[in-house]
Design an enzyme around this catalytic site. Structure first.
Site, PDB file in Angstrom:
ATOM      1  CD  GLU A 183      25.701 -64.088  -0.158  1.00  0.00           C
ATOM      2  OE1 GLU A 183      25.554 -64.935   0.734  1.00  0.00           O
ATOM      3  OE2 GLU A 183      24.738 -63.508  -0.682  1.00  0.00           O
ATOM      4  CG  HIS A 192      23.905 -65.419   6.418  1.00  0.00           C
ATOM      5  ND1 HIS A 192      24.364 -66.232   5.416  1.00  0.00           N
ATOM      6  CD2 HIS A 192      23.221 -64.414   5.785  1.00  0.00           C
ATOM      7  CE1 HIS A 192      23.989 -65.748   4.235  1.00  0.00           C
ATOM      8  NE2 HIS A 192      23.284 -64.665   4.419  1.00  0.00           N
ATOM      9  CG  ASN A 247      22.659 -69.994   1.831  1.00  0.00           C
ATOM     10  OD1 ASN A 247      21.750 -70.811   1.907  1.00  0.00           O
ATOM     11  ND2 ASN A 247      22.607 -68.944   1.031  1.00  0.00           N
ATOM     12  CG  HIS A 268      26.270 -61.096   2.896  1.00  0.00           C
ATOM     13  ND1 HIS A 268      25.449 -60.244   2.197  1.00  0.00           N
ATOM     14  CD2 HIS A 268      25.576 -62.242   3.044  1.00  0.00           C
ATOM     15  CE1 HIS A 268      24.304 -60.861   1.957  1.00  0.00           C
ATOM     16  NE2 HIS A 268      24.353 -62.077   2.457  1.00  0.00           N
TER      17      HIS A 268
HETATM   18  C1  BGC Z   1      20.707 -64.966   1.462  1.00  0.00           C
HETATM   19  C2  BGC Z   1      19.407 -64.218   1.379  1.00  0.00           C
HETATM   20  C3  BGC Z   1      19.333 -63.303   2.568  1.00  0.00           C
HETATM   21  C4  BGC Z   1      20.520 -62.367   2.523  1.00  0.00           C
HETATM   22  C5  BGC Z   1      20.591 -61.396   3.676  1.00  0.00           C
HETATM   23  C6  BGC Z   1      21.813 -63.980   1.387  1.00  0.00           C
HETATM   24  O1  BGC Z   1      23.040 -64.611   1.445  1.00  0.00           O
HETATM   25  O2  BGC Z   1      20.829 -65.976   0.497  1.00  0.00           O
HETATM   26  O3  BGC Z   1      18.309 -65.089   1.327  1.00  0.00           O
HETATM   27  O4  BGC Z   1      18.133 -62.579   2.577  1.00  0.00           O
HETATM   28  O5  BGC Z   1      21.700 -63.093   2.495  1.00  0.00           O
HETATM   29  O6  BGC Z   1      20.446 -62.034   4.860  1.00  0.00           O
END
Ligand code: BGC
Length: 336
Positions: free
Chosen positions: A300, A99, A73, A169
């Site tokens: 997640e 991320h 995040n 994810h």
């Molecule tokens: C985020 C999203 C993002 C997605 C893919 C999620 O964990 O909170 O905002 O678009 O991942 O990157």
């Protein structure tokens, strides 16, 4: 049984299989490529989104099935102070770090070994200053498949104080992508969620879920929640928010009645980012199918996003020589 089914340029594809499930993974980002599971009529489907070729995973920023880190995040402005130093991380999502940055763990090739019939262990050395983070971090990720449950165990240690927040994810769709997730039923053991700003970054405000569309304390269909008018839902373009758990096991349950498939997530971590795949834009995934908004849900599990700025004792801080040791399990059942 665990078997290597393909090898190419150090990127391998490995099958973990038993009588309940077949889970296909890669050492590229420890990515879960497929989860094959029967429905209540005995029909086999793949219940996670992904791409047809392993190469495509490296070209996209959807994080389908991947392990995410060093910090999952967002970190506001990608900067933080620690031990008198200011660290600047890669900025890859509006003004923020997301991320683990541009070359986060999802895009790295892990070493791995087959430990036994049920367990695969991946390892990765994230070097000091990788994506701007301090310290050499040794990460181990164990995938263990026993009966109907996949357990993911994360272990890490670092030679300097650093930040860490690891998750998986996967984009779940228990219908086998026959329909969106609007008719999936969701239950989350959480009384509070964290508010986000227009860039998806938590603001530090926590709201009670009661009397909001974020109330999944009783199992209910996701679709009607998404139709409610709510400023936070608008900012996230759907659910894209940290939920704060009020229990320490079986915190999230996802059920798809037509197939009878039920997923129960249990974790040692205190919360989860619940993301209803709001940014899928019709791009082509497995079997040439377009993936659209709300075609999947990500659960997640993690510590609070941007904890370094929001918590007095940040749960994402890993002190030198301390051990990061967390586990999340995914139980896949068929309800007849
Ligand atoms: C985020 C999203 C993002 C997605 C893919 C999620 O964990 O909170 O905002 O678009 O991942 O990157």
């Amino acid at each position: 049984m665990i078997q290597i089914i393909e090898k190419k340029d150090h990127v391998d594809i490995i099958s973990m299989k038993n009588d309940f499930l077949e889970i296909i993974v890669s050492n590229y980002g420890c990515t879960i490529l497929n989860i094959f599971m029967k429905d209540k009529h005995g029909h086999l489907d793949d219940i996670v989104l992904g791409y047809q070729d392993i190469e495509t995973y490296g070209q996209k920023d959807t994080y389908f099935g991947a392990i995410v880190g060093r910090v999952a995040n967002r970190i506001r402005h990608g900067s933080f102070h620690l031990n008198g130093h200011e660290y600047q991380l890669a900025i890859n999502n509006g003004p923020n770090h997301l991320h683990g940055g541009i070359h986060g763990f999802s895009y790295q090739v892990f070493d791995y070994q087959i430990v036994n019939d049920t367990t695969l262990e991946f390892s990765y050395l994230s070097k000091d200053k990788e994506e701007g983070y301090p310290g050499n971090l040794h990460l181990k990720v164990r995938y263990e498949l026993k009966q109907d449950t996949l357990k993911i165990h994360y272990y890490a240690e670092c030679d300097q104080d650093t930040l860490i927040n690891i998750t998986n994810h996967s984009y779940f769709n228990l219908s086998g992508h026959q329909e969106s997730i609007l008719h999936h039923q969701l239950k989350i053991k959480a009384d509070h969620f964290a508010c986000i700003d227009q860039n998806g970054c938590p603001t530090g405000e926590f709201r009670k879920v009661v009397n909001t569309p974020f109330d999944f304390s009783k199992e209910s269909e996701i679709g009607p929640h998404l139709l409610q008018k709510d400023d936070q839902l608008e900012l996230g373009h759907g659910f894209d928010h940290p939920f704060i758990f009020n229990d320490n096991h079986n915190q999230v349950q996802l059920y798809h009645e037509a197939s009878g498939r039920r997923l129960t997530v249990s974790t040692s971590l205190p919360g989860a980012q619940i993301y209803t795949a709001n940014y899928l834009d019709g791009s082509i995934g497995k079997d040439g199918k377009p993936y659209c908004k709300q075609d999947a849900i990500c659960i997640e599990t993690q510590n609070l996003p941007d904890a370094i700025h929001l918590e007095k004792n940040p749960t994402t801080l890993l002190r030198k020589n301390e051990k990061y040791d967390e586990v999340t399990s995914y139980k896949f059942e068929v309800i007849k």
